[in-house]
Design an enzyme around this catalytic site. Structure first.
Site, PDB file in Angstrom:
ATOM      1  N   GLU A 285       0.717  -1.116   0.051  1.00  0.00           N
ATOM      2  CA  GLU A 285       0.033   0.199  -0.174  1.00  0.00           C
ATOM      3  C   GLU A 285       0.991   1.239   0.046  1.00  0.00           C
ATOM      4  O   GLU A 285       0.577   2.052  -0.530  1.00  0.00           O
ATOM      5  CB  GLU A 285      -0.924   0.030   0.962  1.00  0.00           C
ATOM      6  CG  GLU A 285      -1.969  -1.087   1.078  1.00  0.00           C
ATOM      7  CD  GLU A 285      -2.778  -1.146  -0.141  1.00  0.00           C
ATOM      8  OE1 GLU A 285      -3.145  -0.237  -0.640  1.00  0.00           O
ATOM      9  OE2 GLU A 285      -2.982  -2.345  -0.886  1.00  0.00           O
ATOM     10  N   TRP A 288       1.761   1.671  -3.308  1.00  0.00           N
ATOM     11  CA  TRP A 288       0.627   2.532  -4.289  1.00  0.00           C
ATOM     12  C   TRP A 288       0.922   4.200  -4.247  1.00  0.00           C
ATOM     13  O   TRP A 288       0.574   4.648  -5.119  1.00  0.00           O
ATOM     14  CB  TRP A 288      -0.840   2.109  -3.894  1.00  0.00           C
ATOM     15  CG  TRP A 288      -1.302   0.880  -4.610  1.00  0.00           C
ATOM     16  CD1 TRP A 288      -1.163  -0.504  -4.006  1.00  0.00           C
ATOM     17  CD2 TRP A 288      -1.690   0.678  -5.827  1.00  0.00           C
ATOM     18  NE1 TRP A 288      -1.866  -1.260  -5.029  1.00  0.00           N
ATOM     19  CE2 TRP A 288      -1.960  -0.379  -6.027  1.00  0.00           C
ATOM     20  CE3 TRP A 288      -1.805   1.652  -6.850  1.00  0.00           C
ATOM     21  CZ2 TRP A 288      -2.527  -1.059  -7.142  1.00  0.00           C
ATOM     22  CZ3 TRP A 288      -2.501   1.278  -8.215  1.00  0.00           C
ATOM     23  CH2 TRP A 288      -2.617  -0.265  -8.394  1.00  0.00           C
ATOM     24  N   TRP A 316     -19.951  13.122 -20.250  1.00  0.00           N
ATOM     25  CA  TRP A 316     -20.671  13.192 -18.773  1.00  0.00           C
ATOM     26  C   TRP A 316     -21.670  13.959 -18.579  1.00  0.00           C
ATOM     27  O   TRP A 316     -22.246  14.770 -19.308  1.00  0.00           O
ATOM     28  CB  TRP A 316     -19.285  13.808 -17.969  1.00  0.00           C
ATOM     29  CG  TRP A 316     -17.940  13.327 -18.065  1.00  0.00           C
ATOM     30  CD1 TRP A 316     -16.758  13.723 -18.590  1.00  0.00           C
ATOM     31  CD2 TRP A 316     -17.707  11.893 -17.374  1.00  0.00           C
ATOM     32  NE1 TRP A 316     -15.881  12.595 -18.388  1.00  0.00           N
ATOM     33  CE2 TRP A 316     -16.350  11.783 -17.654  1.00  0.00           C
ATOM     34  CE3 TRP A 316     -18.318  10.944 -16.721  1.00  0.00           C
ATOM     35  CZ2 TRP A 316     -15.469  10.669 -17.262  1.00  0.00           C
ATOM     36  CZ3 TRP A 316     -17.686   9.891 -16.245  1.00  0.00           C
ATOM     37  CH2 TRP A 316     -16.294   9.447 -16.702  1.00  0.00           C
ATOM     38  N   ASN A 351     -10.437   3.106   2.466  1.00  0.00           N
ATOM     39  CA  ASN A 351     -10.122   2.873   1.059  1.00  0.00           C
ATOM     40  C   ASN A 351     -11.264   2.166   0.329  1.00  0.00           C
ATOM     41  O   ASN A 351     -11.568   2.449  -0.693  1.00  0.00           O
ATOM     42  CB  ASN A 351      -8.942   2.068   0.942  1.00  0.00           C
ATOM     43  CG  ASN A 351      -8.419   1.850  -0.388  1.00  0.00           C
ATOM     44  OD1 ASN A 351      -8.196   2.906  -1.024  1.00  0.00           O
ATOM     45  ND2 ASN A 351      -8.277   0.883  -0.896  1.00  0.00           N
ATOM     46  N   TRP A 369     -15.278  12.349 -13.168  1.00  0.00           N
ATOM     47  CA  TRP A 369     -14.581  11.923 -12.121  1.00  0.00           C
ATOM     48  C   TRP A 369     -13.760  13.197 -11.502  1.00  0.00           C
ATOM     49  O   TRP A 369     -13.528  13.117 -10.235  1.00  0.00           O
ATOM     50  CB  TRP A 369     -13.217  10.878 -12.294  1.00  0.00           C
ATOM     51  CG  TRP A 369     -12.433  11.368 -13.460  1.00  0.00           C
ATOM     52  CD1 TRP A 369     -12.543  11.090 -14.725  1.00  0.00           C
ATOM     53  CD2 TRP A 369     -11.196  12.123 -13.235  1.00  0.00           C
ATOM     54  NE1 TRP A 369     -11.431  11.769 -15.447  1.00  0.00           N
ATOM     55  CE2 TRP A 369     -10.590  12.006 -14.427  1.00  0.00           C
ATOM     56  CE3 TRP A 369     -10.509  12.345 -12.132  1.00  0.00           C
ATOM     57  CZ2 TRP A 369      -9.404  12.844 -14.989  1.00  0.00           C
ATOM     58  CZ3 TRP A 369      -9.378  13.049 -12.399  1.00  0.00           C
ATOM     59  CH2 TRP A 369      -8.784  13.167 -13.447  1.00  0.00           C
ATOM     60  N   TRP A 392      -8.636   8.506  -8.332  1.00  0.00           N
ATOM     61  CA  TRP A 392      -9.907   8.654  -8.962  1.00  0.00           C
ATOM     62  C   TRP A 392      -9.685   8.438 -10.377  1.00  0.00           C
ATOM     63  O   TRP A 392     -10.767   7.662 -10.901  1.00  0.00           O
ATOM     64  CB  TRP A 392     -10.306  10.455  -9.125  1.00  0.00           C
ATOM     65  CG  TRP A 392     -10.928  10.624  -7.746  1.00  0.00           C
ATOM     66  CD1 TRP A 392     -10.508  11.341  -6.676  1.00  0.00           C
ATOM     67  CD2 TRP A 392     -12.290  10.498  -7.838  1.00  0.00           C
ATOM     68  NE1 TRP A 392     -11.608  11.339  -5.821  1.00  0.00           N
ATOM     69  CE2 TRP A 392     -12.526  10.812  -6.567  1.00  0.00           C
ATOM     70  CE3 TRP A 392     -13.377   9.976  -8.568  1.00  0.00           C
ATOM     71  CZ2 TRP A 392     -13.962  11.000  -5.968  1.00  0.00           C
ATOM     72  CZ3 TRP A 392     -14.559   9.875  -7.967  1.00  0.00           C
ATOM     73  CH2 TRP A 392     -14.887  10.532  -6.724  1.00  0.00           C
TER      74      TRP A 392
HETATM   75  C1  LIG Z   1     -11.074   7.852  -5.164  1.00  0.00           C
HETATM   76  C2  LIG Z   1     -10.095   7.669  -3.995  1.00  0.00           C
HETATM   77  C3  LIG Z   1      -9.261   8.981  -3.687  1.00  0.00           C
HETATM   78  C4  LIG Z   1      -8.152   8.960  -2.687  1.00  0.00           C
HETATM   79  N1  LIG Z   1      -7.623  10.029  -2.399  1.00  0.00           N
HETATM   80  C5  LIG Z   1      -6.767   9.916  -1.585  1.00  0.00           C
HETATM   81  C6  LIG Z   1      -5.861  11.039  -1.096  1.00  0.00           C
HETATM   82  O1  LIG Z   1      -6.057  12.271  -1.714  1.00  0.00           O
HETATM   83  N2  LIG Z   1      -4.814  11.095  -0.362  1.00  0.00           N
HETATM   84  C7  LIG Z   1      -4.390   9.777  -0.032  1.00  0.00           C
HETATM   85  O2  LIG Z   1      -3.364   9.714   0.858  1.00  0.00           O
HETATM   86  N3  LIG Z   1      -5.006   8.408  -0.286  1.00  0.00           N
HETATM   87  C8  LIG Z   1      -6.032   8.650  -1.207  1.00  0.00           C
HETATM   88  N4  LIG Z   1      -6.542   7.550  -1.671  1.00  0.00           N
HETATM   89  C9  LIG Z   1      -5.763   6.220  -1.327  1.00  0.00           C
HETATM   90  C10 LIG Z   1      -6.270   5.658  -0.144  1.00  0.00           C
HETATM   91  O3  LIG Z   1      -7.770   5.437  -0.108  1.00  0.00           O
HETATM   92  C11 LIG Z   1      -5.889   6.135   1.245  1.00  0.00           C
HETATM   93  O4  LIG Z   1      -4.512   6.412   1.235  1.00  0.00           O
HETATM   94  C12 LIG Z   1      -5.987   5.416   2.525  1.00  0.00           C
HETATM   95  O5  LIG Z   1      -7.379   4.844   2.708  1.00  0.00           O
HETATM   96  C13 LIG Z   1      -5.590   6.021   3.799  1.00  0.00           C
HETATM   97  O6  LIG Z   1      -6.165   5.126   4.793  1.00  0.00           O
HETATM   98  P1  LIG Z   1      -4.869   4.577   5.759  1.00  0.00           P
HETATM   99  O7  LIG Z   1      -3.671   5.361   6.024  1.00  0.00           O
HETATM  100  O8  LIG Z   1      -5.442   3.753   6.642  1.00  0.00           O
HETATM  101  O9  LIG Z   1      -4.197   3.343   4.712  1.00  0.00           O
HETATM  102  P2  LIG Z   1      -3.253   1.999   4.839  1.00  0.00           P
HETATM  103  O10 LIG Z   1      -4.159   0.931   4.466  1.00  0.00           O
HETATM  104  O11 LIG Z   1      -2.955   1.876   6.348  1.00  0.00           O
HETATM  105  O12 LIG Z   1      -2.287   2.181   4.118  1.00  0.00           O
HETATM  106  C14 LIG Z   1      -0.940   2.820   4.685  1.00  0.00           C
HETATM  107  C15 LIG Z   1      -0.305   4.097   3.520  1.00  0.00           C
HETATM  108  O13 LIG Z   1      -0.452   3.710   2.235  1.00  0.00           O
HETATM  109  C16 LIG Z   1      -0.798   4.724   1.395  1.00  0.00           C
HETATM  110  N5  LIG Z   1      -2.033   4.163   0.361  1.00  0.00           N
HETATM  111  C17 LIG Z   1      -2.697   3.028   0.969  1.00  0.00           C
HETATM  112  N6  LIG Z   1      -3.707   3.067  -0.088  1.00  0.00           N
HETATM  113  C18 LIG Z   1      -3.319   3.727  -1.082  1.00  0.00           C
HETATM  114  C19 LIG Z   1      -3.821   3.818  -2.504  1.00  0.00           C
HETATM  115  N7  LIG Z   1      -4.787   2.975  -3.071  1.00  0.00           N
HETATM  116  N8  LIG Z   1      -3.190   4.551  -3.343  1.00  0.00           N
HETATM  117  C20 LIG Z   1      -1.929   5.567  -2.870  1.00  0.00           C
HETATM  118  N9  LIG Z   1      -1.627   5.562  -1.410  1.00  0.00           N
HETATM  119  C21 LIG Z   1      -2.302   4.554  -0.746  1.00  0.00           C
HETATM  120  C22 LIG Z   1      -1.476   5.832   2.166  1.00  0.00           C
HETATM  121  O14 LIG Z   1      -0.489   6.719   2.287  1.00  0.00           O
HETATM  122  C23 LIG Z   1      -1.673   4.875   3.652  1.00  0.00           C
HETATM  123  O15 LIG Z   1      -1.525   5.806   4.575  1.00  0.00           O
HETATM  124  C24 LIG Z   1      -7.668   7.403  -2.400  1.00  0.00           C
HETATM  125  C25 LIG Z   1      -8.411   6.460  -2.900  1.00  0.00           C
HETATM  126  C26 LIG Z   1      -9.555   6.442  -3.623  1.00  0.00           C
HETATM  127  C27 LIG Z   1     -10.163   5.160  -4.166  1.00  0.00           C
END
Ligand SMILES: Cc1cc2nc3c(=O)[nH]c(=O)nc-3n(C[C@H](O)[C@H](O)[C@H](O)COP(=O)(O)OP(=O)(O)OC[C@H]3O[C@@H](n4cnc5c(N)ncnc54)[C@H](O)[C@@H]3O)c2cc1C
Length: 484
Positions: A285, A288, A316, A351, A369, A392
């Site tokens: 993650e 990502w 759209w 997420n 989007w 997005w």
């Molecule tokens: C439509 C959409 C918009 C999003 N917008 C953002 C945003 O503006 N900022 C943001 O930080 N994340 C965004 N995310 C990615 C992700 O949803 C969040 O990073 C995550 O939910 C944060 O929760 P956590 O810290 O508990 O994640 P954990 O599951 O604990 O993951 C650890 C860290 O990994 C990174 N991470 C995890 N999943 C993703 C992912 N899919 N993409 C990129 N990095 C990830 C984050 O930095 C996160 O803190 C978005 C996802 C979607 C589907």
């Protein structure tokens, strides 16, 4: 007397003292520090932070100032276009050097490059560092040197580079310039980052501590309680199963290197019973996040332009009522509404439900989007130029490594699978709380008696679905299919 000339340390999205390479380099000069933050919403192309991020920034700057004060210094805040301010301050303070950690969006890179060459032309040292990523975007490339478009090979190549650099400890002592007189310095409150009338931030205040100490506490809590089981539970919005580190990583209260090494150490010491699968999943993650930065670096228009230009012709829909219903959590689909209300109340969303809610806007409502990206930008405390735009586009199917367009989440099935007892919906959509689990994700299937017993009047206390799922799915398949 070079020894007494100050070194300027310019804080940006690295609001911490530990594992801060720019701080380390500034300290290593042996010169007194002047720490500054420039609130810049004026430079060309820079995107202003949204409301929730502004609220966070206020707390973050106050906390950093307090940490610096404990060491005998302070954070000096300025407001305006960064380039002229940094160049002026370097001259006015007779600084010998300016240090900062890098950012990766195109406008910031242009500003930083301009400042660097202007300072160097005047004989002032200017140095930048990697404070935000495990590996910087240009250091991970395919065999032919081309950027990656797909996550798995990207992450394989990033991991093949070996362990990221070990995090740096916070310096024990800091020496500050005793009386820096910075023309134009303002008080934090002059930035008006906190909402006052109305003060909508009480839910954010109750949910977060925007500081380096808050980040450490969140990381420790996660490692102790939720890293074990992460691989299995991370998709469950009804459980506190993820790290909630995203805003701390965005603002740089914590670096991904610190998260990486602390996770490994927690497993090695037995403080976490996480399996290899848990650790690998968690690291992927973070991967990502790295991938999103890689995409943004190589495709600076990620937040505004379809990565795949064939979607430029997408018809759209303009539907202000539907957009508002989505924003307010009143679509009539409980999992979507719970997600959107969690976002509004806390500035964060799980997420899984980010994916479901985003998919609903783009596929069910056929709304661009970019409308969703903008709403998230304004309401997320972790709103991030790279992660938000890349995610997005991934959900919309327009992105680099996008989910195929025919993958359309069924909000009822998603709710039943990932919130099986309905606890998440009950929490955020309390008007449905008394419905039994088997109906909570589809209240319109409940009998009148059951609805009455649960105190639900569809169309009054809770909306009817604003669109029927099967019809919406067919409409989206036709619209997206025509462009594929
Ligand atoms: C439509 C959409 C918009 C999003 N917008 C953002 C945003 O503006 N900022 C943001 O930080 N994340 C965004 N995310 C990615 C992700 O949803 C969040 O990073 C995550 O939910 C944060 O929760 P956590 O810290 O508990 O994640 P954990 O599951 O604990 O993951 C650890 C860290 O990994 C990174 N991470 C995890 N999943 C993703 C992912 N899919 N993409 C990129 N990095 C990830 C984050 O930095 C996160 O803190 C978005 C996802 C979607 C589907």
């Amino acid at each position: 007397m070079t020894g007494s000339r100050p070194a300027l340390l310019w804080f940006r999205e690295d609001l911490r003292l530990a594992d801060n390479p720019a701080l380390k380099a500034a300290v290593a000069t042996g010169q007194p520090l002047i720490c500054i933050y420039v609130f810049d919403v004026e430079s060309d192309g820079l995107r202003s932070p949204g409301g929730a991020a502004r609220w966070w920034l206020h707390g973050a700057l106050a906390a950093l100032d307090a940490s610096l004060k404990e060491h005998g210094g302070a954070l000096h805040i300025l407001r305006g276009a960064a380039a002229p301010i940094i160049e002026r301050l370097a001259t006015e303070t007779d600084a010998s050097a300016v240090f900062w950690n890098r950012r990766y969006d195109a406008p910031s890179r242009a500003i930083d490059a301009a400042i660097k060459s202007a300072l160097k032309a005047r004989g002032i040292d200017a140095e930048s560092f990697n404070g935000a990523l495990l590996h910087e975007p240009w250091t991970v490339a395919g065999k032919s040197g081309t950027p990656f478009r797909v996550f798995t090979p990207f992450w394989r190549a990033a991991c093949a580079k070996g362990e990221p650099a070990a995090p740096l400890k916070a310096p024990d002592t800091l020496v500050f310039h005793p009386h820096p007189k910075l023309a134009g310095a303002v008080a934090l409150t002059d930035l008006h980052l906190e909402p006052l009338r109305p003060d909508w931030a009480s839910g954010l205040r109750a949910s977060w501590t925007p500081s380096e100490a808050g980040a450490r506490a969140a990381l420790e809590h996660f490692l102790r309680n939720n890293l074990a089981g992460y691989a299995a539970n991370r998709d469950r919005p009804d459980m506190a199963s993820t790290s909630r580190l995203s805003p701390f990583l965005h603002f740089g209260h914590l670096s991904p290197r610190q998260v990486w090494y602390a996770s490994q150490a927690a497993v090695a010491s037995g403080a976490s019973k996480a399996s290899c699968a848990d650790l690998e999943k968690f690291f992927s993650e973070l991967g990502w996040r790295e991938f999103s930065y890689h995409l943004l670096f190589h495709h600076p228009d990620l937040a505004t332009d379809n990565f795949q230009s064939r979607f430029d012709a997408m018809p759209w829909r303009q539907d202000a009522n539907a957009l508002r219903a989505w924003q307010r959590g009143r679509t009539g689909y409980p999992i979507v509404d719970a997600a959107m209300r969690e976002l509004w109340a806390t500035g964060w969303m799980h997420n899984r439900t980010r994916m479901v809610a985003a998919s609903f806007l783009v596929k069910h409502l056929l709304i661009d989007w970019r409308e969703g990206e903008r709403w998230f930008w304004d309401t997320l405390v972790d709103a991030d130029a790279a992660n938000n735009a890349a995610s997005w586009q991934w959900v919309a199917g327009t992105g680099a490594d996008a989910a195929p367009y025919f993958r359309i989440f069924n909000p009822v099935l998603q709710g039943e699978k990932f919130d099986p007892d309905g606890a998440y919906v009950r929490r955020w959509v309390p008007e449905l709380a008394k419905l039994p689990a088997m109906l909570i994700h589809k209240p319109w299937k409940a009998t009148q008696d059951l609805l009455a017993a649960a105190g639900v009047r569809l169309g009054e206390t809770y909306p009817q679905p604003i669109i029927e799922h099967e019809a919406a799915r067919k409409r989206a398949l036709t619209a997206f299919g025509a462009l594929s």
